[in-house]
Design an enzyme around this catalytic site. Structure first.
Site, short mmCIF file in Angstrom:
data_model
loop_
_atom_site.label_atom_id
_atom_site.label_comp_id
_atom_site.label_asym_id
_atom_site.label_seq_id
_atom_site.Cartn_x
_atom_site.Cartn_y
_atom_site.Cartn_z
CD GLU A 125 2.46 21.15 47.06
OE1 GLU A 125 2.24 20.69 48.18
OE2 GLU A 125 2.88 22.29 46.84
CG ASP A 126 5.93 17.40 47.03
OD1 ASP A 126 5.60 18.47 46.49
OD2 ASP A 126 6.24 17.29 48.22
CG HIS A 156 6.98 16.09 55.93
ND1 HIS A 156 6.76 16.94 56.99
CD2 HIS A 156 6.10 16.46 54.97
CE1 HIS A 156 5.79 17.79 56.67
NE2 HIS A 156 5.37 17.51 55.45
CG ASP A 206 2.29 20.04 56.10
OD1 ASP A 206 3.36 19.43 56.22
OD2 ASP A 206 1.95 20.67 55.07
CG HIS A 234 0.54 16.04 53.75
ND1 HIS A 234 1.27 15.27 54.59
CD2 HIS A 234 1.26 17.16 53.54
CE1 HIS A 234 2.40 15.89 54.89
NE2 HIS A 234 2.42 17.05 54.26
CG ASP A 235 3.73 17.05 51.24
OD1 ASP A 235 2.95 18.00 50.97
OD2 ASP A 235 4.54 17.07 52.18
MN MN Z 1 3.93 18.56 54.01
#
Ligand code: MN
Length: 740
Positions: free
Chosen positions: A92-93, A63, A155, A88-89
């Site tokens: 957050e993840d 992704h 995204d 980018h993630d």
């Molecule tokens: Mn994303």
């Protein structure tokens, strides 16, 4: 990864392949070749997401790789954006923080990743559509860096392309959001190709059958359409070739979504949508000033061959569309008797139209201020484009997006979005939410940090309002408010508060009179008013209701006794009281009388000395300066000591009129740093009734911490109380008021 696992081997190939494709596109671009940092970001992200899979079953890293590829190849951004897209993630993840990203990749990339993390998820609850406009503004305003918004678009585009693996109910919701929020935003940013794809993908998931139906009809009509286009274009080609033009001539079928929209708005079946396709001529031209002339040359060649629809000439060359689109559109009668639109553009115009890029992030400008706010920003872009520097693409770094400079958008803790005017404070937000919240507001937490209620908010802030039941609206708050709503609600709250206090005072007064067997005669009331130094009956009742005046037998006795005050003792010690010859005579202020320190609506009849910062409850003395202003010092202040010895005659005893006014004080806290100590201190302050925090400065070194706390309080007792409570916190050694 087991080397003999064929599945793992296959995945390894897939990931490497995608990464190589990203690099290939990047290296083919005009950007500086910073492969090293991209490689580092790729490895970092891959490692961080290791073992995680997307719903489709793919390794998660596919992704970010896809988003980075869109960012690079479809939007045209460079290495900074590619790295941020790859990462980018991560915040957050995974367990990595923005600080980790900064340590590895520097401040700029970290800031973009932080921006992306902030605007991801949690925003769309049940009120998605009500929040949509706010969200659109947020995307545009919160990012100091426009790249946050652009990467967010990429995204979303990739999530839409892979939407099939989501459960149906989520598909529907995500498609709705996309159509409602992201596609219009892409349009505004001039990302036309992305806009069209987002619309079509959304349409496909929202109306799968209609979409399939239109798609098949487009396919079925292809042959006939091609034949028709051939017939239409052949004579034009002949002419253009003869004038030596290099060009591309194609037929562009409208997107499914726009055909459907046409069917809906015109109430016609597919077969009656005659402008299913538009012909497009894109010509090569190295010299920009020639573009316009060539467009009109082509125009004249075509109109020699076909009949022109006079009302449908669109000259977006002389006057480009607000969103930056430039082209010449004409409509002529085709060989089958139907109108055909022909779009004429140079290669450069076409690039801008399809990819947009920063070149033409223009809005479809409505009325009002947006336009003037945009103008300056657009001018900057145009200027930069006209003078391309070696790294013209880096110009993004220098541009801050300020499209809605007069508005900010902030989050509530539940993720709701609220639009506020620029410079709005925590208190504005509190009053915007509810009068009760405003009235009882004691401080705020902005992005989880404690801030005073005067703190100014920025776009993207998450704001929590701290309230306390014992808090009451203060007249001085009006200077922290910029919203009309906040000001009106504050005024109402103040009026309301005063009325309640007066009512209480009236009851207390009546009870007092009853207790002492007194009649509520005018004479008695007047005497109490005079003895208690109130202005009138209302003022008296207000002060009684506010516990500023406690009625006693003295209140209705004739005449009032004076106590020997610390002040008069002091004056005796210093032998003051007699003005020296060269001193300014005092006419307005009688130094024999007690001078009452008053404040009303932020105006005071005194000044607090900067050297010692006295507050009510301190032993103080007033010094009358040459402007007949009373400066209040602490009695033990060295400056006051000096004044006493030199200008004894200018000293005046003072008394604070009891008001709800608050005064600044500074507290110094020291102790042994341990987990949770700060939270505990903040808890004590934020739950303490009568304290407003104006500033908090904490330093920690070698296991010790020092903390300077600026508060607004009613009096010295409040401060010493707070200090007592702070000292009870485990680890705190000292907590004391300082003169600063
Ligand atoms: Mn994303």
């Amino acid at each position: 990864m087991a080397a003999n696992d064929p599945n793992a081997y296959h995945e390894e190939l897939m990931i490497t392949g995608a990464y190589n494709e990203l690099l290939r596109g990047y290296l083919a671009s005009n950007h500086r070749k910073k492969v090293e940092i991209i490689e580092k970001a790729f490895n970092f992200a891959r490692n961080a997401h290791d073992g995680i899979r997307r719903r489709s079953g793919e390794p998660y890293i596919m992704h970010p790789l896809a988003v980075a590829t869109i960012v690079s190849q479809e939007i045209g951004l460079g290495s900074t954006s590619i790295c941020a897209a790859l990462l980018h993630d991560v915040v957050e993840d995974t367990d990595y923080t923005v600080e980790d990203i900064e340590a590895q990749f520097g401040k700029k990339i970290a800031t973009i990743v932080e921006g992306l993390t902030k605007i991801s998820g949690g925003i769309f609850g049940d009120h998605a559509s009500a929040q949509a406009e706010n969200f659109r503004k947020l995307l545009l305003t919160m990012s100091d860096d426009i790249r946050v918004t652009l990467i967010k678009m990429a995204d979303r585009l990739h999530n839409m392309r892979t939407l099939a693996s989501m459960p149906a109910n989520k598909q529907y919701k995500i498609a709705g959001e996309t159509l409602y929020i992201y596609a219009p935003l892409a349009h505004r940013l001039g990302l036309f190709a992305i806009k069209t794809e987002l619309e079509d993908l959304s349409f496909k998931y929202e109306h799968p059958e209609v979409h399939a139906n239109i798609t098949s009809k487009i396919a079925k009509s292809e042959q006939a359409r091609n034949a028709l286009f051939e017939k239409f274009s052949a004579p034009i080609r002949e002419r253009l070739d003869s004038i030596g033009l290099k060009y591309e001539f194609s037929a562009r079928v409208k997107s499914c979504y726009s055909i459907w929209k046409k069917m809906e708005t015109k109430h016609v079946p597919f077969e009656e949508v005659y402008d299913l396709y538009a012909a497009r001529i894109v010509f090569e031209c190295d010299n920009e000033p020639d573009e316009k002339r060539i467009c009109w040359n082509i125009y004249s060649e075509i109109t020699d061959l076909y009949r022109l629809h006079p009302d449908r000439v669109r000259d977006w060359i002389s006057t480009p569309k607000a969103n930056g689109y430039r082209a010449l559109h004409i409509t002529v009668m085709g060989p089958d008797g139907n109108w055909v639109e022909v779009q004429i553009r140079s290669r450069r115009m076409d690039d801008i139209a399809e990819r947009g890029f920063a070149a033409h992030w223009k809005y479809k400008i409505g009325e009002g201020d947006e336009e003037s706010e945009l103008a300056a920003w657009l001018q900057t872009i145009e200027d930069i484009l006209k003078n391309p520097e070696p790294n013209a693409l880096d110009f993004l770094d220098t541009i801050k997006l300020n499209l809605f400079a007069s508005e900010i958008v902030v989050f509530t803790p539940k993720g709701e979005l609220i639009t506020m005017p620029k410079d709005a404070s925590v208190l504005d937000m509190a009053f915007t939410l509810h009068t009760e919240i405003g009235t009882h507001c004691i401080a705020g937490k902005v992005n989880h940090k404690l801030v005073p209620l005067s703190h100014k908010l920025s776009s993207g802030d998450q704001v929590e309002i701290l309230t306390s039941h014992s808090q009451q609206a203060q007249p001085s708050w009006s200077k922290f408010l910029v919203t009309a709503k906040g000001k009106t609600r504050l005024r109402a709250a103040l009026r309301h508060g005063r009325r309640i206090v007066i009512e209480r005072g009236e009851q207390l007064l009546q009870a007092f009179l009853n207790e002492n067997g007194l009649e509520a005669s005018n004479e008695t009331i007047t005497r109490i008013i005079s003895n208690e130094q109130a202005k009138n009956k209302e003022d008296l009742c207000y002060k009684i209701g506010n516990d500023e005046i406690v009625l006693s037998v003295k209140s209705f006795k004739k005449g009032k006794q004076q106590n020997d005050s610390l002040f008069s003792k002091l004056l005796n010690t210093f032998g003051g009281g007699k003005p020296k010859e060269d001193e300014t005579p005092l006419s307005d202020i009688d130094t024999k009388q007690v001078y009452v320190l008053r404040s009303e609506n932020g105006e005071s009849n005194y000044t607090l000395a900067e050297c010692c910062h006295p507050i009510p409850g301190d032993d103080v003395v007033g010094y009358v300066n040459e402007h007949k202003k009373v400066i209040v010092h602490k009695l033990n202040c060295p400056v006051a000591m000096k004044l006493k010895s030199s200008f004894g005659g200018n000293l005046v005893e003072t008394r604070w009129e009891h008001t709800r006014e608050k005064f600044p004080a500074r507290i110094h806290v020291e102790g042994v740093d341990h987990m949770g100590i700060l939270q505990e201190i903040i808890y004590i302050i934020s739950t303490n009734l009568a304290i407003n925090i104006r500033g908090l400065n904490i330093q920690s070194e070698g296991g010790l911490f020092t903390c300077t706390l600026d508060v607004l309080v009613e009096d010295a007792a409040t401060v010493s109380n707070l200090c007592k409570r702070l000292k009870n916190v485990k680890g705190v050694n000292t907590a004391a008021r300082t003169d600063r």
